[in-house]
Enzyme design. Structure first.
Site, PDB file in Angstrom:
ATOM      1  N   HIS A  93       0.840  -1.202   0.000  1.00 31.96           N
ATOM      2  CA  HIS A  93       0.000   0.000   0.000  1.00 31.96           C
ATOM      3  C   HIS A  93       0.872   1.248   0.000  1.00 31.96           C
ATOM      4  CE1 HIS A  93      -3.266  -2.653   0.950  1.00 31.96           C
ATOM      5  NE2 HIS A  93      -2.691  -3.036   2.069  1.00 31.96           N
TER       6      HIS A  93
ATOM      7  N   GLU B 157      -1.756  -0.617   8.154  1.00 29.80           N
ATOM      8  CA  GLU B 157      -2.695  -1.579   8.716  1.00 29.80           C
ATOM      9  C   GLU B 157      -1.975  -2.460   9.722  1.00 29.80           C
ATOM     10  OE1 GLU B 157      -3.496  -3.306   4.831  1.00 29.80           O
ATOM     11  OE2 GLU B 157      -2.791  -5.252   5.524  1.00 29.80           O
TER      12      GLU B 157
ATOM     13  N   HIS C 119       3.317  -7.519   1.639  1.00 31.22           N
ATOM     14  CA  HIS C 119       2.615  -8.396   2.580  1.00 31.22           C
ATOM     15  C   HIS C 119       1.564  -9.240   1.870  1.00 31.22           C
ATOM     16  CE1 HIS C 119       0.086  -4.787   2.350  1.00 31.22           C
ATOM     17  NE2 HIS C 119      -0.933  -5.555   2.651  1.00 31.22           N
TER      18      HIS C 119
ATOM     19  N   ARG D 275      -1.122  -4.602  -6.418  1.00 36.17           N
ATOM     20  CA  ARG D 275      -0.885  -6.039  -6.455  1.00 36.17           C
ATOM     21  C   ARG D 275       0.441  -6.290  -7.183  1.00 36.17           C
ATOM     22  NH1 ARG D 275      -5.638  -7.824  -9.016  1.00 36.17           N
ATOM     23  NH2 ARG D 275      -6.761  -7.706  -7.070  1.00 36.17           N
TER      24      ARG D 275
HETATM   25 ZN    ZN Z   1      -2.952  -4.816   2.993  1.00 37.86          ZN
END
Ligand code: ZN
Length: 310
Positions: free
Chosen positions: A97, A115, A172, A192
């Site tokens: 991200h 996150e 991740h 992605r």
């Molecule tokens: Zn994520």
């Protein structure tokens, strides 16, 4: 203002989702491929409704716009946090991200995404991807160009109760057999990097290689989560992380416990057991917000609760 906001989750069907959100949490899921329950969200892609009370039927997004006093008159266009429960029956793609600055510039003013994950349950032998092995951006580009993704990613063994902070720029991926609670900035921007060469409806899903290379931090640095533990009168409290976007704690209680709500708002996620919160019966899978000015709250029962605030 002493009214608890109980929230209805919004479910998301995903190619990698499963049935554990029903089997383990009792949620009325829309299908056997349900990957996410957006439990506390005001995001446009899944805005939770309030259950009962003065604001019953309204969404959290509407309350954020029209009743900002419930959230301590915090500033900002977006309710800042999003809490999800994720059930991964299959592997998720390898992703990364952006941070706020990159997302603002490249994603129409969206928020970046920091996150964190609390592992609620996982299969025997489960693992998870956090971080990568490239020592420099050059090496990262080379490994990606050569398709050496399995050498690139850091795969770690996993057990119930583990906790990970995923800063923007961290490679991740959640892998199969994992159920976790994610607390994050309210953003849906994901790049992605690799999808294990899988096909969806006969075609590979889109990758975002250039943006991924832009935002991946090199070399990867472990995020200190530095848990801090205290124990008082039958309640074990553990601070899981505190960063510029959120603070997340876990409380394991076995007796009456006092909670001071002194933040702009406080999110409670019951992840185990059952009990009462100021007389309201709550159980595993319930999510609520104590609004600004709520003050002292009495928790009763044998349960584990994740608490988060900005
Ligand atoms: Zn994520």
């Amino acid at each position: 203002m002493r009214e608890i906001l109980f929230l209805e989750p919004v479910f998301k069907q995903r190619i990698w989702g499963g049935e554990r959100l029903r089997d383990a949490f009792g949620y009325d899921i829309p299908g056997n491929d349900t990957g996410e329950a957006w439990a506390v969200s005001a995001h446009a892609q899944g805005d939770c409704r309030i259950k009962g009370g003065t604001y019953g039927g309204m969404t959290l997004g509407t309350l954020w716009k029209e009743n900002r006093e419930l959230f301590g008159n915090l500033e900002g266009n977006e309710f800042p946090l999003l809490v999800k429960i994720i059930d991964a029956r299959e592997d998720l793609s390898i992703q990364v991200h952006p941070d706020n600055d990159y997302a603002r510039l490249h994603e129409n003013g969206a928020l970046g995404k920091c996150e964190c994950w609390y592992i609620l349950d996982c299969d025997e032998g489960a693992d998870i991807v956090v971080g990568h092995n490239a020592k420099s951006k050059e090496e990262l580009k080379q490994m990606i160009a050569e398709g050496r993704f399995m050498d690139l990613i850091k795969i770690r063994p996993l057990k119930k109760g583990d906790f990970f902070q995923i800063e923007p720029g961290t490679v991740h991926a959640i892998r199969h057999g994992t159920v976790l609670l994610e607390t994050q900035q309210s953003s849906d921007v994901t790049y992605r990097l690799y999808d294990y060469d899988r096909l969806q409806d006969g075609k590979p899903r889109a990758l975002h290689i250039d943006k991924s290379i832009d935002v991946i931090s090199c070399p990867y640095a472990e995020s200190g989560t530095g848990t801090e533990k205290t124990e008082t009168d039958g309640c074990k409290k553990e601070r899981l992380v505190s960063c510029q976007f959120y603070t997340v704690e876990k409380w394991d209680m076995e007796a009456e416990t006092l909670l001071e709500q002194k933040y702009p708002f406080l999110i409670l996620d019951v992840i185990e057991g059952k009990g009462q919160i100021d007389g309201h019966v709550v159980k595993k899978g319930d999510h609520m917000i104590l609004p600004s000015g709520y003050g002292t709250c009495f928790l009763n029962g044998t349960m584990s609760v994740i608490m988060s605030h900005v």
